[in-house]
Design a protein around this motif. Structure first.
Motif, PDB file in Angstrom:
ATOM      1  N   GLU A  96       0.829  -1.209   0.000  1.00 33.03           N
ATOM      2  CA  GLU A  96       0.000   0.000   0.000  1.00 33.03           C
ATOM      3  C   GLU A  96       0.865   1.262   0.000  1.00 33.03           C
ATOM      4  O   GLU A  96       0.549   2.238  -0.673  1.00 33.03           O
ATOM      5  CB  GLU A  96      -0.948  -0.005   1.196  1.00 33.03           C
ATOM      6  N   LEU A  97       1.973   1.226   0.751  1.00 31.66           N
ATOM      7  CA  LEU A  97       2.904   2.365   0.751  1.00 31.66           C
ATOM      8  C   LEU A  97       3.439   2.633  -0.648  1.00 31.66           C
ATOM      9  O   LEU A  97       3.483   3.780  -1.103  1.00 31.66           O
ATOM     10  CB  LEU A  97       4.086   2.065   1.666  1.00 31.66           C
ATOM     11  N   ILE A  98       3.870   1.570  -1.311  1.00 31.84           N
ATOM     12  CA  ILE A  98       4.438   1.705  -2.657  1.00 31.84           C
ATOM     13  C   ILE A  98       3.382   2.212  -3.628  1.00 31.84           C
ATOM     14  O   ILE A  98       3.633   3.125  -4.413  1.00 31.84           O
ATOM     15  CB  ILE A  98       5.016   0.354  -3.137  1.00 31.84           C
ATOM     16  N   GLU A  99       2.176   1.629  -3.579  1.00 35.47           N
ATOM     17  CA  GLU A  99       1.118   2.016  -4.514  1.00 35.47           C
ATOM     18  C   GLU A  99       0.646   3.450  -4.281  1.00 35.47           C
ATOM     19  O   GLU A  99       0.244   4.127  -5.220  1.00 35.47           O
ATOM     20  CB  GLU A  99      -0.048   1.036  -4.409  1.00 35.47           C
ATOM     21  N   ASN A 100       0.681   3.909  -3.027  1.00 33.63           N
ATOM     22  CA  ASN A 100       0.279   5.291  -2.744  1.00 33.63           C
ATOM     23  C   ASN A 100       1.318   6.292  -3.223  1.00 33.63           C
ATOM     24  O   ASN A 100       0.981   7.414  -3.567  1.00 33.63           O
ATOM     25  CB  ASN A 100       0.040   5.482  -1.241  1.00 33.63           C
ATOM     26  N   LYS A 101       2.573   5.891  -3.235  1.00 35.74           N
ATOM     27  CA  LYS A 101       3.640   6.814  -3.624  1.00 35.74           C
ATOM     28  C   LYS A 101       3.771   6.951  -5.134  1.00 35.74           C
ATOM     29  O   LYS A 101       3.930   8.054  -5.643  1.00 35.74           O
ATOM     30  CB  LYS A 101       4.961   6.355  -3.010  1.00 35.74           C
ATOM     31  N   ILE A 102       3.738   5.824  -5.866  1.00 32.61           N
ATOM     32  CA  ILE A 102       3.867   5.883  -7.324  1.00 32.61           C
ATOM     33  C   ILE A 102       2.918   4.900  -7.992  1.00 32.61           C
ATOM     34  O   ILE A 102       2.436   3.957  -7.365  1.00 32.61           O
ATOM     35  CB  ILE A 102       5.311   5.564  -7.804  1.00 32.61           C
ATOM     36  N   GLU A 103       2.692   5.137  -9.275  1.00 34.70           N
ATOM     37  CA  GLU A 103       1.879   4.222 -10.077  1.00 34.70           C
ATOM     38  C   GLU A 103       2.830   3.429 -10.967  1.00 34.70           C
ATOM     39  O   GLU A 103       3.619   3.989 -11.720  1.00 34.70           O
ATOM     40  CB  GLU A 103       0.891   5.017 -10.925  1.00 34.70           C
ATOM     41  N   LEU A 104       2.756   2.091 -10.868  1.00 36.43           N
ATOM     42  CA  LEU A 104       3.679   1.215 -11.588  1.00 36.43           C
ATOM     43  C   LEU A 104       3.041   0.621 -12.834  1.00 36.43           C
ATOM     44  O   LEU A 104       1.823   0.513 -12.926  1.00 36.43           O
ATOM     45  CB  LEU A 104       4.137   0.085 -10.663  1.00 36.43           C
ATOM     46  N   ASP A 105       3.910   0.227 -13.793  1.00 32.11           N
ATOM     47  CA  ASP A 105       3.436  -0.450 -15.009  1.00 32.11           C
ATOM     48  C   ASP A 105       2.984  -1.875 -14.698  1.00 32.11           C
ATOM     49  O   ASP A 105       2.115  -2.414 -15.356  1.00 32.11           O
ATOM     50  CB  ASP A 105       4.571  -0.545 -16.050  1.00 32.11           C
ATOM     51  N   ILE A 106       3.602  -2.472 -13.703  1.00 32.52           N
ATOM     52  CA  ILE A 106       3.358  -3.871 -13.367  1.00 32.52           C
ATOM     53  C   ILE A 106       2.619  -3.934 -12.040  1.00 32.52           C
ATOM     54  O   ILE A 106       2.977  -3.241 -11.089  1.00 32.52           O
ATOM     55  CB  ILE A 106       4.692  -4.632 -13.248  1.00 32.52           C
ATOM     56  N   ALA A 107       1.608  -4.783 -11.972  1.00 28.69           N
ATOM     57  CA  ALA A 107       0.884  -4.975 -10.720  1.00 28.69           C
ATOM     58  C   ALA A 107       1.714  -5.867  -9.801  1.00 28.69           C
ATOM     59  O   ALA A 107       2.121  -6.956 -10.185  1.00 28.69           O
ATOM     60  CB  ALA A 107      -0.472  -5.611 -10.986  1.00 28.69           C
ATOM     61  N   LEU A 108       1.985  -5.370  -8.604  1.00 33.98           N
ATOM     62  CA  LEU A 108       2.757  -6.141  -7.634  1.00 33.98           C
ATOM     63  C   LEU A 108       1.812  -6.918  -6.735  1.00 33.98           C
ATOM     64  O   LEU A 108       0.709  -6.470  -6.441  1.00 33.98           O
ATOM     65  CB  LEU A 108       3.616  -5.218  -6.781  1.00 33.98           C
ATOM     66  N   ASN A 109       2.271  -8.088  -6.273  1.00 43.64           N
ATOM     67  CA  ASN A 109       1.512  -8.817  -5.262  1.00 43.64           C
ATOM     68  C   ASN A 109       2.422  -9.111  -4.085  1.00 43.64           C
ATOM     69  O   ASN A 109       3.642  -8.982  -4.181  1.00 43.64           O
ATOM     70  CB  ASN A 109       0.865 -10.090  -5.823  1.00 43.64           C
ATOM     71  N   LYS A 110       1.827  -9.504  -2.972  1.00 40.92           N
ATOM     72  CA  LYS A 110       2.624  -9.656  -1.747  1.00 40.92           C
ATOM     73  C   LYS A 110       3.596 -10.824  -1.806  1.00 40.92           C
ATOM     74  O   LYS A 110       4.543 -10.872  -1.036  1.00 40.92           O
ATOM     75  CB  LYS A 110       1.715  -9.761  -0.527  1.00 40.92           C
ATOM     76  N   ASN A 111       3.413 -11.754  -2.735  1.00 44.36           N
ATOM     77  CA  ASN A 111       4.349 -12.865  -2.869  1.00 44.36           C
ATOM     78  C   ASN A 111       5.678 -12.425  -3.463  1.00 44.36           C
ATOM     79  O   ASN A 111       6.677 -13.127  -3.345  1.00 44.36           O
ATOM     80  CB  ASN A 111       3.748 -13.982  -3.732  1.00 44.36           C
TER      81      ASN A 111
END
Length: 155
Positions: A106-121
């Motif tokens: 959530e910290l990463i997604e709130n700071k920037i928008e990425l090309d690739i969707a990250l998951n917790k794994n």
């Protein structure tokens, strides 16, 4: 005496044999008794081999595109600097609760928008029990690993 082998295109991943779409040579009994009944492979005909070659070219293009997007994402993540989380602490400097992979995402997604969707794994968190700086690894592909810094501060 020469042992006869037949070319086969695998339709599914088989451990210690090959991955889906791989062209391999195997014995006739293996095809007849294992690969064909379980629908794990097809006998390689000239038509199937040409289709296989076209699919391999498409897969290579997609893989090159994925690697390019992953390297761009890696540079974005590593150029961001530190992420900070504030936690309540006890008298001896240990914070209450724990930091989860979901919180870091959530910290990463709130700071920037990425090309690739990250998951917790994809996240590899070190053991965090005290205040301070920690290095977190994000595995984008098996070869591309981004490292970000997380700082835990008192509230």
């Amino acid at each position: 005496m020469k042992k006869k082998t037949i070319e086969v295109i695998l339709t599914k991943d088989i451990e210690k044999v090959g991955k889906q779409g791989t062209l391999i040579k195997v014995r006739p009994g293996y095809i007849r008794n294992y690969l064909i009944p379980l629908k794990l492979g097809k006998v390689a005909t000239p038509n199937l081999i040409s289709q296989f070659n076209l699919q391999q070219k498409e897969l290579k293009l997609k893989q090159i595109e994925l690697i390019e997007r992953c390297t761009n994402t890696k540079t974005l993540l590593e150029n961001l600097g530190k992420f900070t989380i504030k936690k309540k602490i006890s008298k001896n400097g240990i914070f209450f609760g724990k930091i989860t992979k979901k919180q870091v995402l959530e910290l990463i997604e709130n700071k920037i928008e990425l090309d690739i969707a990250l998951n917790k794994n994809q996240l590899q968190l070190p053991e965090m029990k005290q205040l301070g700086d920690y290095s977190i690894e994000i595995v984008l592909t098996s070869d591309i690993i981004a490292k970000i810094n997380l700082e835990i501060l008192p509230e």
